[in-house]
Write a protein that holds these residues in place. Structure first.
Motif, PDB file in Angstrom:
ATOM      1  N   UNK A 313      -5.014   6.659   8.246  1.00  0.00           N
ATOM      2  CA  UNK A 313      -4.349   7.340   7.131  1.00  0.00           C
ATOM      3  C   UNK A 313      -3.408   6.385   6.400  1.00  0.00           C
ATOM      4  N   UNK A 314      -2.721   5.514   7.150  1.00  0.00           N
ATOM      5  CA  UNK A 314      -1.791   4.569   6.521  1.00  0.00           C
ATOM      6  C   UNK A 314      -2.538   3.609   5.599  1.00  0.00           C
ATOM      7  N   UNK A 315      -3.733   3.212   6.019  1.00  0.00           N
ATOM      8  CA  UNK A 315      -4.552   2.312   5.207  1.00  0.00           C
ATOM      9  C   UNK A 315      -4.894   2.958   3.865  1.00  0.00           C
ATOM     10  N   UNK A 316      -5.213   4.253   3.918  1.00  0.00           N
ATOM     11  CA  UNK A 316      -5.509   4.966   2.679  1.00  0.00           C
ATOM     12  C   UNK A 316      -4.262   5.079   1.797  1.00  0.00           C
ATOM     13  N   UNK A 317      -3.121   5.316   2.428  1.00  0.00           N
ATOM     14  CA  UNK A 317      -1.895   5.437   1.630  1.00  0.00           C
ATOM     15  C   UNK A 317      -1.533   4.104   0.962  1.00  0.00           C
ATOM     16  N   UNK A 318      -1.856   2.977   1.609  1.00  0.00           N
ATOM     17  CA  UNK A 318      -1.660   1.675   0.955  1.00  0.00           C
ATOM     18  C   UNK A 318      -2.404   1.653  -0.378  1.00  0.00           C
ATOM     19  N   UNK A 319      -3.665   2.110  -0.333  1.00  0.00           N
ATOM     20  CA  UNK A 319      -4.494   2.104  -1.542  1.00  0.00           C
ATOM     21  C   UNK A 319      -3.954   3.091  -2.575  1.00  0.00           C
ATOM     22  N   UNK A 320      -3.553   4.277  -2.122  1.00  0.00           N
ATOM     23  CA  UNK A 320      -3.019   5.286  -3.035  1.00  0.00           C
ATOM     24  C   UNK A 320      -1.770   4.758  -3.749  1.00  0.00           C
TER      25      UNK A 320
END
Lengths: 416, 105
Positions: A313-320
């Motif tokens: 989830x943190x990886x996705x939030x980096x992108x967001x």
């Protein structure tokens, strides 16, 4: 009861105390003409169309938990049909056409909102792949168009198209008819419709065994609420398909993975569409409640835990945070996981199995919600007639033996 | 994030590992002699159990593959062992698992 303006007014004056139950809570009968295992969106839609279009009223849907409590209640509600291969275009576009009239069909507001799904391109490979999709879709009569980075920003003003970010946006593919719907309402609408036509929806009833006769054909199901006789079983159990099919001795080309999603605190409307980025693996939309609904990826390993690693989830939030810098300081309210059943070619299996009387609808992987009405419609045809509908004829288990895969994995390069 | 016990290096965070899918699926010695059904079984069909799963992992640190038994309901590892070693007795571990979980409430 049909919902209408008249009974809304009547109930308003009565303080909304008189609304009837939306579906029945029956005990299982000793036998049914057919049983669907799994009361998620796909299973309930299957039962609905079996009753409505094939006249099968003496059927049941068994659910080990509560209806719509699995992946139907856990997904990010995105609807689109811009797939590459003809078989996929066929079934996802069939579903999209049903979405367009679904609220009227069910007399239940599923809140289908064709707000547009925009898929971002960050490199030359993305541009080539998405343009190929655009052309393939337009040949098939499916809307999909190419946007420049500036056009993408015009469509979604909070997008960051600065060319100096780590993965700059150099274009996007937009399907305007794509969008979102209210996931729970889809399950509830189909459940209400099916129940009204006589379908028994039996919750808290886990299947523990599949009974077969001397000829190998299905004769019934063992459940936690007793033995139920039937000659036709449709398994629509998503992540648990391998477990259920194992009860009939059938091995599946499936692996189950946790897939995560998360939502932010609710805010005023800032996002008019759905934005997806396969390359840096993030997608986001805004619910009618105002929460930003964010989809993350699958964990690396197979699991039935309905929870995933925080680093995913943190990886996705980096992108967001890179794509939408103005949401950087927002708090996330909840995150959760669902168990998705993934096939080797990332396309579903909808059809017959080696066991007579046993049918399966599975392998929707990370993108099954969008297909709910179409999947139920063609699977109802398959279970009711014993033969696949022409739209799902290609989605056999047999294709893994023949090598005629429907390779959306290579087409999209990531989970979708 | 999982903590994984590499049999060569000891416990490390999941980020140092790559998952390698179901273990103990040997590539057929003579692929040409297989039927389409046997070949598709090797390529595509997996046991995908709810419970103990024998699976391959690769530790990026030492670069070596090894095998593990993990409970897919809780994601907890029960053991890891070196590649080439036979699969542990899953039934025994499953028994320990159920009695262990009873003891832990």
């Amino acid at each position: 009861m049909r919902f209408s303006l008249l009974n809304l007014l009547q109930q308003s004056f009565a303080g909304h105390q008189g609304w009837p139950q939306q579906w029945r809570f029956p005990d299982p009968k000793p036998s049914y003409d057919a049983i669907i295992v799994g009361a998620g969106g796909h299973g309930l839609a299957t039962a609905y169309y079996m009753a409505k279009e094939h006249g099968m009223k003496n059927i049941a849907v068994l659910e080990k938990g509560w209806l719509g409590g699995g992946n139907t209640g856990r997904n990010t509600t995105i609807i689109r049909s811009n797939y590459l291969w003809e078989e996929s275009e066929g079934i996802y576009e069939h579903a999209l056409k049903l979405w367009e009239g679904l609220s009227q069909e069910l007399n239940y507001n599923v809140m289908y909102s064709p707000r547009g799904v925009m898929m971002l391109a960050h490199n030359v490979h993305d541009v080539q792949v998405f343009k190929r999709h655009v052309h393939a879709n337009r040949l098939a009569g499916i809307d999909n168009e190419w946007l420049t980075a500036q056009q993408a920003k015009d469509f979604c003003p909070i997008l960051n198209i600065d060319p100096n970010i780590r993965y700059p946006i150099i274009g996007a593919a937009l399907q305007r008819r794509g969008g979102t719907a209210r996931h729970d309402a889809v399950a509830w609408g189909y459940a209400r419709g099916a129940s009204n036509m006589g379908v028994d929806i039996i919750q808290n009833c886990e299947v523990t065994g599949i009974l077969r006769g001397v000829d190998g054909a299905v004769t019934g199901l063992e459940t936690t609420r007793g033995t139920i006789k039937t000659k036709r079983v449709g398994v629509v159990a998503a992540g648990h398909t391998s477990v259920l099919m194992g009860m009939a001795g059938v091995r599946m080309p499936l692996e189950s993975y946790p897939l995560q999603a998360l939502v932010s605190e609710p805010i005023k409307p800032i996002m008019p569409c759905v934005v997806m980025s396969n390359t840096i693996h993030a997608y986001m939309s805004q619910s009618d409640k105002g929460e930003l609904v964010i989809g993350a990826g699958t964990d690396a390993y197979t699991s039935y835990s309905q929870t995933g690693g925080l680093h995913i989830a943190a990886h996705t939030l980096d992108a967001i945070c890179e794509l939408f810098p103005n949401v950087r300081r927002m708090k996330m309210l909840r995150n959760w996981g669902g168990i998705v059943d993934v096939t080797p070619d990332r396309s579903p299996i909808i059809g017959k199995t080696p066991v007579p009387g046993l049918f399966v609808n599975c392998g929707w992987g990370t993108g099954g919600f969008k297909a709910t009405p179409g999947s139920g419609h063609v699977f109802a045809h398959t279970v009711a007639t014993g033969e696949p509908h022409k739209i799902n004829a290609g989605f056999t288990m047999e294709r893994f033996r023949r090598g005629r895969l429907i390779d959306e994995a290579a087409a999209a390069a990531v989970a979708h | 994030m999982l903590i994984i016990n590499c049999p060569h290096c000891g416990e490390r965070p999941e980020l140092e590992f790559r998952y390698g899918g179901e273990a103990h699926i040997a590539r057929p010695a003579n692929p040409m002699s297989l039927t389409d059904t046997q070949w598709s079984e090797f390529l595509y069909f997996r046991s995908n159990p709810k419970g103990l799963h024998a699976e391959r992992w690769r530790h990026i640190g030492c670069g070596r593959f090894f095998n593990a038994l993990r409970n897919t309901i809780t994601d907890k590892f029960v053991t890891t062992y070196k590649a080439g070693e036979p699969m542990p007795d899953i039934a025994k571990f499953a028994q320990n698992l159920s009695s262990g979980s009873a003891a832990n409430g």
